[in-house]
Design a protein around this motif. Structure first.
Motif, PDB file in Angstrom:
ATOM      1  N   GLY A  81      37.834 -81.202 -21.512  1.00  0.00           N
ATOM      2  CA  GLY A  81      39.284 -81.316 -21.702  1.00  0.00           C
ATOM      3  C   GLY A  81      39.651 -82.321 -22.785  1.00  0.00           C
ATOM      4  N   ILE A  82      38.922 -83.414 -22.853  1.00  0.00           N
ATOM      5  CA  ILE A  82      39.169 -84.415 -23.898  1.00  0.00           C
ATOM      6  C   ILE A  82      38.871 -83.814 -25.273  1.00  0.00           C
ATOM      7  CG2 ILE A  82      38.468 -86.651 -24.836  1.00  0.00           C
ATOM      8  CD1 ILE A  82      37.763 -87.453 -21.914  1.00  0.00           C
ATOM      9  N   VAL A  83      37.800 -83.050 -25.370  1.00  0.00           N
ATOM     10  CA  VAL A  83      37.448 -82.409 -26.643  1.00  0.00           C
ATOM     11  C   VAL A  83      38.540 -81.416 -27.052  1.00  0.00           C
ATOM     12  CG1 VAL A  83      35.789 -80.852 -27.759  1.00  0.00           C
ATOM     13  CG2 VAL A  83      34.972 -82.771 -26.370  1.00  0.00           C
ATOM     14  N   ILE A  84      39.023 -80.639 -26.103  1.00  0.00           N
ATOM     15  CA  ILE A  84      40.118 -79.698 -26.393  1.00  0.00           C
ATOM     16  C   ILE A  84      41.354 -80.462 -26.856  1.00  0.00           C
ATOM     17  CG2 ILE A  84      41.741 -78.052 -25.361  1.00  0.00           C
ATOM     18  CD1 ILE A  84      39.360 -77.139 -23.564  1.00  0.00           C
ATOM     19  N   VAL A 100      48.871 -78.709 -22.557  1.00  0.00           N
ATOM     20  CA  VAL A 100      49.304 -78.418 -21.183  1.00  0.00           C
ATOM     21  C   VAL A 100      49.119 -76.942 -20.877  1.00  0.00           C
ATOM     22  CG1 VAL A 100      51.286 -78.353 -19.621  1.00  0.00           C
ATOM     23  CG2 VAL A 100      50.838 -80.402 -20.980  1.00  0.00           C
ATOM     24  N   TRP A 101      49.560 -76.080 -21.779  1.00  0.00           N
ATOM     25  CA  TRP A 101      49.394 -74.637 -21.558  1.00  0.00           C
ATOM     26  C   TRP A 101      47.923 -74.258 -21.429  1.00  0.00           C
ATOM     27  CZ3 TRP A 101      52.629 -71.176 -19.852  1.00  0.00           C
ATOM     28  CH2 TRP A 101      53.992 -71.386 -20.015  1.00  0.00           C
ATOM     29  N   THR A 102      47.093 -74.788 -22.303  1.00  0.00           N
ATOM     30  CA  THR A 102      45.664 -74.479 -22.274  1.00  0.00           C
ATOM     31  C   THR A 102      45.018 -75.002 -20.992  1.00  0.00           C
ATOM     32  OG1 THR A 102      45.568 -74.566 -24.685  1.00  0.00           O
ATOM     33  CG2 THR A 102      43.473 -74.771 -23.506  1.00  0.00           C
ATOM     34  N   ALA A 103      45.293 -76.244 -20.656  1.00  0.00           N
ATOM     35  CA  ALA A 103      44.661 -76.865 -19.491  1.00  0.00           C
ATOM     36  C   ALA A 103      45.109 -76.209 -18.183  1.00  0.00           C
ATOM     37  CB  ALA A 103      44.971 -78.364 -19.470  1.00  0.00           C
ATOM     38  N   VAL A 104      46.389 -75.890 -18.081  1.00  0.00           N
ATOM     39  CA  VAL A 104      46.869 -75.214 -16.868  1.00  0.00           C
ATOM     40  C   VAL A 104      46.237 -73.828 -16.756  1.00  0.00           C
ATOM     41  CG1 VAL A 104      48.914 -74.223 -15.747  1.00  0.00           C
ATOM     42  CG2 VAL A 104      48.990 -76.550 -16.651  1.00  0.00           C
ATOM     43  N   SER A 105      46.146 -73.126 -17.857  1.00  0.00           N
ATOM     44  CA  SER A 105      45.507 -71.803 -17.844  1.00  0.00           C
ATOM     45  C   SER A 105      44.047 -71.895 -17.418  1.00  0.00           C
ATOM     46  CB  SER A 105      45.593 -71.142 -19.223  1.00  0.00           C
ATOM     47  OG  SER A 105      46.932 -70.961 -19.592  1.00  0.00           O
ATOM     48  N   VAL A 137      44.960 -85.382 -12.199  1.00  0.00           N
ATOM     49  CA  VAL A 137      44.650 -86.652 -12.881  1.00  0.00           C
ATOM     50  C   VAL A 137      44.583 -86.438 -14.391  1.00  0.00           C
ATOM     51  CG1 VAL A 137      42.898 -88.452 -13.191  1.00  0.00           C
ATOM     52  CG2 VAL A 137      43.436 -87.614 -10.894  1.00  0.00           C
ATOM     53  N   MET A 138      43.860 -85.424 -14.824  1.00  0.00           N
ATOM     54  CA  MET A 138      43.544 -85.265 -16.245  1.00  0.00           C
ATOM     55  C   MET A 138      44.697 -84.714 -17.084  1.00  0.00           C
ATOM     56  SD  MET A 138      40.579 -86.530 -16.655  1.00  0.00           S
ATOM     57  CE  MET A 138      40.368 -86.090 -18.370  1.00  0.00           C
ATOM     58  N   ILE A 139      45.329 -83.658 -16.641  1.00  0.00           N
ATOM     59  CA  ILE A 139      46.308 -82.972 -17.494  1.00  0.00           C
ATOM     60  C   ILE A 139      47.490 -83.878 -17.863  1.00  0.00           C
ATOM     61  CG2 ILE A 139      47.929 -81.036 -17.668  1.00  0.00           C
ATOM     62  CD1 ILE A 139      45.876 -79.395 -16.017  1.00  0.00           C
ATOM     63  N   PRO A 140      48.170 -84.506 -16.903  1.00  0.00           N
ATOM     64  CA  PRO A 140      49.303 -85.358 -17.304  1.00  0.00           C
ATOM     65  C   PRO A 140      48.882 -86.558 -18.150  1.00  0.00           C
ATOM     66  CG  PRO A 140      49.383 -84.897 -14.947  1.00  0.00           C
ATOM     67  CD  PRO A 140      48.063 -84.399 -15.446  1.00  0.00           C
TER      68      PRO A 140
END
Length: 151
Positions: A81-84, A100-105, A137-140
């Motif tokens: 996720g950090i790399v993205i 946010v869109w990518t991570a939620v998907s 934890v990660m996305i926000p």
């Protein structure tokens, strides 16, 4: 005739490159701290689930997921996720929104394997909950870091 015109401009460091490096370093530092927090949170939540009777046994092979396994998998995918987030910071005009869109998907997609695992209801529910704990934890945290680091 030699003449020198002083324009008052002083050459300094390449501010665009320095600023970008700062943004990446800040994102990486924030991301690594969030990764550690997500690893601790998911491992503690898994331990709590085990304490109330969830066995985390996967029917294919009859193996039980060990507690350290939750930390390792959470850490690995959090770094992904950090790399993205870093790639979006570099190449997107709106990195926070796209992240946010990518991570939620990707989080929604990550909920499919527990549903298909054939494990009992308690294990499937706990695994889905653990995915959501890590995402919470990660996305926000990364999205906030991307917003505060944009020009």
């Amino acid at each position: 005739m030699n003449s020198m015109v002083d324009t008052g401009v002083v050459a300094g460091p390449a501010s665009g490159r320095t600023r970008r490096t700062h943004r990446f370093r800040g994102l990486a530092a924030t991301g690594l701290i969030a990764t550690l927090a997500a690893m601790v949170a998911t491992t503690l939540a898994a331990a709590l689930a085990q304490a109330v009777g969830v066995d985390f046994e996967i029917p294919d092979g009859g193996e039980t997921i060990p507690l350290p396994g939750f930390a390792v998998v959470t850490g690995f995918f959090s770094v992904v996720g950090i790399v993205i987030a870093g790639a979006l910071l570099r190449w997107s005009a709106r990195p926070a929104q796209r992240f946010v869109w990518t991570a939620v998907s990707l989080t929604v997609v990550s909920l499919v394997p527990p549903l298909l695992s054939g494990a009992d209801t308690a294990t499937v529910t706990a695994l889905i909950g653990l995915h959501l704990v890590a995402a919470t934890v990660m996305i926000p945290t990364l999205a906030r870091s991307l917003r505060t680091r944009t020009d």
